[in-house]
Design a protein around this motif. Structure first.
Motif, PDB file in Angstrom:
ATOM      1  N   ASN A   1       0.806  -1.226   0.000  1.00 16.08           N
ATOM      2  CA  ASN A   1       0.000   0.000   0.000  1.00 16.08           C
ATOM      3  C   ASN A   1       0.834   1.269   0.000  1.00 16.08           C
ATOM      4  OD1 ASN A   1      -2.520  -1.311   0.123  1.00 16.08           O
ATOM      5  ND2 ASN A   1      -2.120  -1.785   2.274  1.00 16.08           N
ATOM      6  N   MET A   2       1.805   1.316   0.910  1.00 15.96           N
ATOM      7  CA  MET A   2       2.558   2.560   1.047  1.00 15.96           C
ATOM      8  C   MET A   2       3.445   2.798  -0.180  1.00 15.96           C
ATOM      9  SD  MET A   2       2.673   5.132   2.930  1.00 15.96           S
ATOM     10  CE  MET A   2       2.222   5.119   4.609  1.00 15.96           C
ATOM     11  N   ALA A   3       4.094   1.727  -0.670  1.00 13.50           N
ATOM     12  CA  ALA A   3       4.929   1.877  -1.867  1.00 13.50           C
ATOM     13  C   ALA A   3       4.065   2.352  -3.034  1.00 13.50           C
ATOM     14  CB  ALA A   3       5.610   0.549  -2.205  1.00 13.50           C
ATOM     15  N   SER A   4       2.895   1.769  -3.179  1.00 12.20           N
ATOM     16  CA  SER A   4       2.024   2.130  -4.296  1.00 12.20           C
ATOM     17  C   SER A   4       1.603   3.605  -4.204  1.00 12.20           C
ATOM     18  CB  SER A   4       0.808   1.203  -4.316  1.00 12.20           C
ATOM     19  OG  SER A   4       0.033   1.492  -5.433  1.00 12.20           O
ATOM     20  N   SER A   5       1.332   4.070  -2.981  1.00  9.40           N
ATOM     21  CA  SER A   5       0.961   5.486  -2.811  1.00  9.40           C
ATOM     22  C   SER A   5       2.128   6.402  -3.179  1.00  9.40           C
ATOM     23  CB  SER A   5       0.594   5.777  -1.357  1.00  9.40           C
ATOM     24  OG  SER A   5      -0.467   5.002  -0.989  1.00  9.40           O
ATOM     25  N   LEU A   6       3.326   6.016  -2.704  1.00  4.99           N
ATOM     26  CA  LEU A   6       4.497   6.843  -3.018  1.00  4.99           C
ATOM     27  C   LEU A   6       4.751   6.869  -4.521  1.00  4.99           C
ATOM     28  CD1 LEU A   6       6.785   5.675  -0.077  1.00  4.99           C
ATOM     29  CD2 LEU A   6       6.132   8.055  -0.497  1.00  4.99           C
ATOM     30  N   ILE A   7       4.619   5.713  -5.157  1.00  5.59           N
ATOM     31  CA  ILE A   7       4.847   5.645  -6.616  1.00  5.59           C
ATOM     32  C   ILE A   7       3.807   6.511  -7.339  1.00  5.59           C
ATOM     33  CG2 ILE A   7       4.845   4.112  -8.635  1.00  5.59           C
ATOM     34  CD1 ILE A   7       5.831   1.854  -6.622  1.00  5.59           C
ATOM     35  N   GLY A   8       2.543   6.410  -6.901  1.00  9.02           N
ATOM     36  CA  GLY A   8       1.477   7.229  -7.502  1.00  9.02           C
ATOM     37  C   GLY A   8       1.777   8.711  -7.336  1.00  9.02           C
ATOM     38  N   GLY A   9       2.252   9.084  -6.159  1.00  8.31           N
ATOM     39  CA  GLY A   9       2.584  10.486  -5.895  1.00  8.31           C
ATOM     40  C   GLY A   9       3.745  10.964  -6.759  1.00  8.31           C
ATOM     41  N   LEU A  10       4.752  10.122  -6.886  1.00  7.73           N
ATOM     42  CA  LEU A  10       5.913  10.497  -7.713  1.00  7.73           C
ATOM     43  C   LEU A  10       5.518  10.640  -9.182  1.00  7.73           C
ATOM     44  CD1 LEU A  10       8.581   8.112  -6.135  1.00  7.73           C
ATOM     45  CD2 LEU A  10       8.614  10.623  -6.037  1.00  7.73           C
ATOM     46  N   ARG A  11       4.686   9.719  -9.652  1.00 12.71           N
ATOM     47  CA  ARG A  11       4.229   9.792 -11.052  1.00 12.71           C
ATOM     48  C   ARG A  11       3.425  11.076 -11.270  1.00 12.71           C
ATOM     49  NH1 ARG A  11       5.072   8.689 -14.846  1.00 12.71           N
ATOM     50  NH2 ARG A  11       3.535   7.409 -15.900  1.00 12.71           N
ATOM     51  N   ALA A  12       2.571  11.413 -10.261  1.00 12.70           N
ATOM     52  CA  ALA A  12       1.752  12.629 -10.384  1.00 12.70           C
ATOM     53  C   ALA A  12       2.631  13.879 -10.378  1.00 12.70           C
ATOM     54  CB  ALA A  12       0.740  12.692  -9.238  1.00 12.70           C
ATOM     55  N   GLN A  13       3.798  13.787  -9.717  1.00 15.47           N
ATOM     56  CA  GLN A  13       4.741  14.921  -9.723  1.00 15.47           C
ATOM     57  C   GLN A  13       5.515  14.999 -11.039  1.00 15.47           C
ATOM     58  OE1 GLN A  13       7.521  14.330  -6.517  1.00 15.47           O
ATOM     59  NE2 GLN A  13       6.287  15.473  -5.042  1.00 15.47           N
ATOM     60  N   GLY A  14       5.355  13.999 -11.892  1.00 15.21           N
ATOM     61  CA  GLY A  14       6.008  14.041 -13.199  1.00 15.21           C
ATOM     62  C   GLY A  14       7.214  13.138 -13.333  1.00 15.21           C
ATOM     63  N   LEU A  15       7.508  12.323 -12.304  1.00 14.46           N
ATOM     64  CA  LEU A  15       8.635  11.390 -12.449  1.00 14.46           C
ATOM     65  C   LEU A  15       8.244  10.316 -13.460  1.00 14.46           C
ATOM     66  CD1 LEU A  15      11.468  11.027 -11.048  1.00 14.46           C
ATOM     67  CD2 LEU A  15      10.400   9.174  -9.763  1.00 14.46           C
ATOM     68  N   PRO A  16       9.089  10.095 -14.495  1.00 15.57           N
ATOM     69  CA  PRO A  16       8.692   9.117 -15.520  1.00 15.57           C
ATOM     70  C   PRO A  16       8.666   7.697 -14.965  1.00 15.57           C
ATOM     71  CG  PRO A  16      10.857  10.060 -16.005  1.00 15.57           C
ATOM     72  CD  PRO A  16      10.356  10.756 -14.788  1.00 15.57           C
ATOM     73  N   ALA A  17       7.785   6.876 -15.538  1.00  8.96           N
ATOM     74  CA  ALA A  17       7.631   5.495 -15.060  1.00  8.96           C
ATOM     75  C   ALA A  17       8.945   4.735 -15.141  1.00  8.96           C
ATOM     76  CB  ALA A  17       6.551   4.796 -15.880  1.00  8.96           C
ATOM     77  N   ASP A  18       9.778   5.039 -16.163  1.00 13.79           N
ATOM     78  CA  ASP A  18      11.003   4.248 -16.290  1.00 13.79           C
ATOM     79  C   ASP A  18      12.076   4.651 -15.283  1.00 13.79           C
ATOM     80  OD1 ASP A  18      11.905   6.577 -17.380  1.00 13.79           O
ATOM     81  OD2 ASP A  18      12.143   5.809 -19.426  1.00 13.79           O
ATOM     82  N   ALA A  19      11.788   5.651 -14.437  1.00 18.76           N
ATOM     83  CA  ALA A  19      12.725   6.003 -13.363  1.00 18.76           C
ATOM     84  C   ALA A  19      12.391   5.264 -12.064  1.00 18.76           C
ATOM     85  CB  ALA A  19      12.695   7.512 -13.109  1.00 18.76           C
ATOM     86  N   ILE A  20      11.343   4.448 -12.109  1.00 23.71           N
ATOM     87  CA  ILE A  20      10.878   3.783 -10.887  1.00 23.71           C
ATOM     88  C   ILE A  20      10.773   2.274 -11.114  1.00 23.71           C
ATOM     89  CG2 ILE A  20       9.023   3.706  -9.149  1.00 23.71           C
ATOM     90  CD1 ILE A  20       8.063   6.443 -10.236  1.00 23.71           C
ATOM     91  N   ARG A  21      11.208   1.513 -10.115  1.00 20.81           N
ATOM     92  CA  ARG A  21      11.040   0.057 -10.152  1.00 20.81           C
ATOM     93  C   ARG A  21      10.537  -0.403  -8.804  1.00 20.81           C
ATOM     94  NH1 ARG A  21      17.197  -1.194 -11.418  1.00 20.81           N
ATOM     95  NH2 ARG A  21      17.303  -0.256 -13.483  1.00 20.81           N
ATOM     96  N   ALA A  22       9.988  -1.611  -8.790  1.00 18.19           N
ATOM     97  CA  ALA A  22       9.571  -2.173  -7.505  1.00 18.19           C
ATOM     98  C   ALA A  22       9.767  -3.677  -7.524  1.00 18.19           C
ATOM     99  CB  ALA A  22       8.102  -1.844  -7.245  1.00 18.19           C
TER     100      ALA A  22
END
Ligand SMILES: NC(=O)c1ccc[n+]([C@@H]2O[C@H](COP(=O)([O-])OP(=O)(O)OC[C@H]3O[C@@H](n4cnc5c(N)ncnc54)[C@H](OP(=O)(O)O)[C@@H]3O)[C@@H](O)[C@H]2O)c1
Length: 272
Positions: free
Chosen positions: A13-34
Motif C-alpha cells: 500500500n505505502m509503496a504504491s501510494s508513493l509511486i502514484g505520488g511520484l508519477r503525479a509529480q512528473g517522475l517518468p515510469a522508467d525512473a521507478i522500479r519495484a
C-alpha cells in the motif's frame, strides 16, 4: 532537481501510494522500479503505474540511486540481510518502516546513507505527513531526494534527532486514530441528542474537515481560533469547560506519552 532512479523493496500500500505520488509529480515510469514476492502485488503496481517490477529484490536495486525499504517491520531484518551484498556504495536507503532504527538498519546493511521516515496512513490519499531523520552519511542532494519522495504523499518535516521519531509516531503516526475516536464519540453523542445517525455522522465529518481546513489555512494558531469561536456564556464555552473539567488536555498528554513509550519499546524489540 535531477530525477533519481528509485527502487521500491515491497510493493504494498505505502509503496504504491508513493509511486502514484511520484508519477503525479512528473517522475517518468522508467525512473521507478519495484520488487515484491507477491505476483498479485507486482501485477497491480505494474498495471497502475506502468513501472518495471521484479520478483527479486537484488535485481530491482541495480543502478538505482535511491532504495526505498517499504516492507513490514517484521520482515525488515531478513530483507536487509539478503539485500546488503547487492547494494552499491553511495545508494541512498530510505526506510519507511515503523520502529526500525538507523542502528538496526546499519547492523543489517552496513554503514550507508540512511533516511528513516515515519509517514502516516492519510499518505494513501496523498494527505499524509512524515517525520524524516537523516544519518550523517546523507548528502544535501540525497536529503532533497528523500524530501521529494515523501512530499509526493503529503508534508515532509525533517527532525534533528532520531529519538524524535517516537514523538512523531505519537503525534501523527497514530494521530489519525485519535481523530477517528473523536469522530466516533461526537457522532454517538449527536445521535443521543436525537439526530439520525447518518446526519450526526455527516455533521461531525464535515465539521472535522472544515475545522482542519480553517486551522491549516489560518495565520493564527488553534488556541486563538478556538477563542474566536467561544463566546462568553455561549454553547461552545459550555462544551469546552466540560472537556476541560474532565481533564481533556492532561488525558491527551498521557495518551501521547503512552504511544511514544510503546514506539520506543517496539523499536527495541524489532531491532533484535
Ligand atoms: N500503511 C501505512 O499507513 C503506513 C504508515 C506508516 C508506516 N508504514 C510502513 O510502511 C511499510 C509498508 O507498509 P504497507 O502498509 O505498505 O504494508 P503492505 O501493504 O503489507 O506492503 C508490504 C509489501 O512488502 C511485501 N513483501 C513481503 N516480504 C517481502 C520481501 N522479502 N521482499 C520484498 N517485498 C516483500 C509484501 O508482500 P506480502 O503481502 O505477500 O507479504 C507487501 O506487498 C511498513 O514497514 C509500515 O511500517 C505504513
Amino acid at each position: 532537481m535531477t530525477q533519481p532512479r528509485i527502487a521500491f523493496i515491497g510493493a504494498g500500500n505505502m509503496a504504491s501510494s508513493l509511486i502514484g505520488g511520484l508519477r503525479a509529480q512528473g517522475l517518468p515510469a522508467d525512473a521507478i522500479r519495484a520488487s515484491d514476492p507477491g505476483a498479485e502485488q507486482r501485477a497491480r503496481v505494474a498495471a497502475e503505474h506502468g513501472i518495471q517490477v521484479f520478483e527479486n529484490n537484488a535485481e530491482a536495486v541495480q543502478g538505482a540511486e535511491v532504495v526505498v525499504l517499504a516492507v513490514k517491520p517484521q520482515v525488515m531484518k531478513g530483507v536487509c540481510q539478503a539485500l546488503a551484498p547487492s547494494l552499491s556504495d553511495g545508494q541512498l536507503i530510505v526506510s519507511i518502516a515503523a520502529g526500525i532504527t538507523c542502528a538496526s538498519l546499519e547492523n543489517w546493511l552496513g554503514p550507508r546513507p540512511l533516511v528513516r521516515c515515519m509517514p502516516n496512513t492519510p499518505a494513501l490519499l496523498r494527505e499524509g505527513v512524515s517525520g524524516l531523520y537523516a544519518n550523517a552519511r546523507v548528502s544535501a542532494a540525497q536529503k532533497a531526494q528523500a524530501e521529494q519522495l515523501l512530499s509526493a504523499v503529503g508534508l515532509a518535516l525533517w527532525l534533528e534527532e532520531e529519538r524524535l521519531i517516537d514523538a512523531v509516531t505519537a503525534v501523527s503516526g497514530s494521530g489519525p486514530a485519535y481523530f477517528f475516536l473523536l469522530i466516533e464519540a461526537m457522532t454517538a453523542a449527536g445521535e443521543r441528542l436525537g439526530l439520525p445517525r447518518d446526519t450526526a455522522a455527516r455533521l461531525t465529518l464535515q465539521t472535522a474537515l472544515g475545522a482542519a481546513r480553517m486551522a491549516v489555512s489560518s495565520d493564527v494558531d488553534a488556541a486563538e481560533l478556538r477563542r474566536r469561536v467561544t463566546s462568553p456564556a455561549g454553547t461552545t464555552e459550555a462544551a469546552i469547560k466540560t472537556f476541560q473539567a474532565g481533564g481533556f488536555e492532561a488525558l491527551v498528554e498521557q495518551a501521547l506519552d503512552a504511544a511514544a513509550k510503546r514506539s520506543a519499546e517496539l523499536a527495541e524489540q524489532l531491532g533484535q
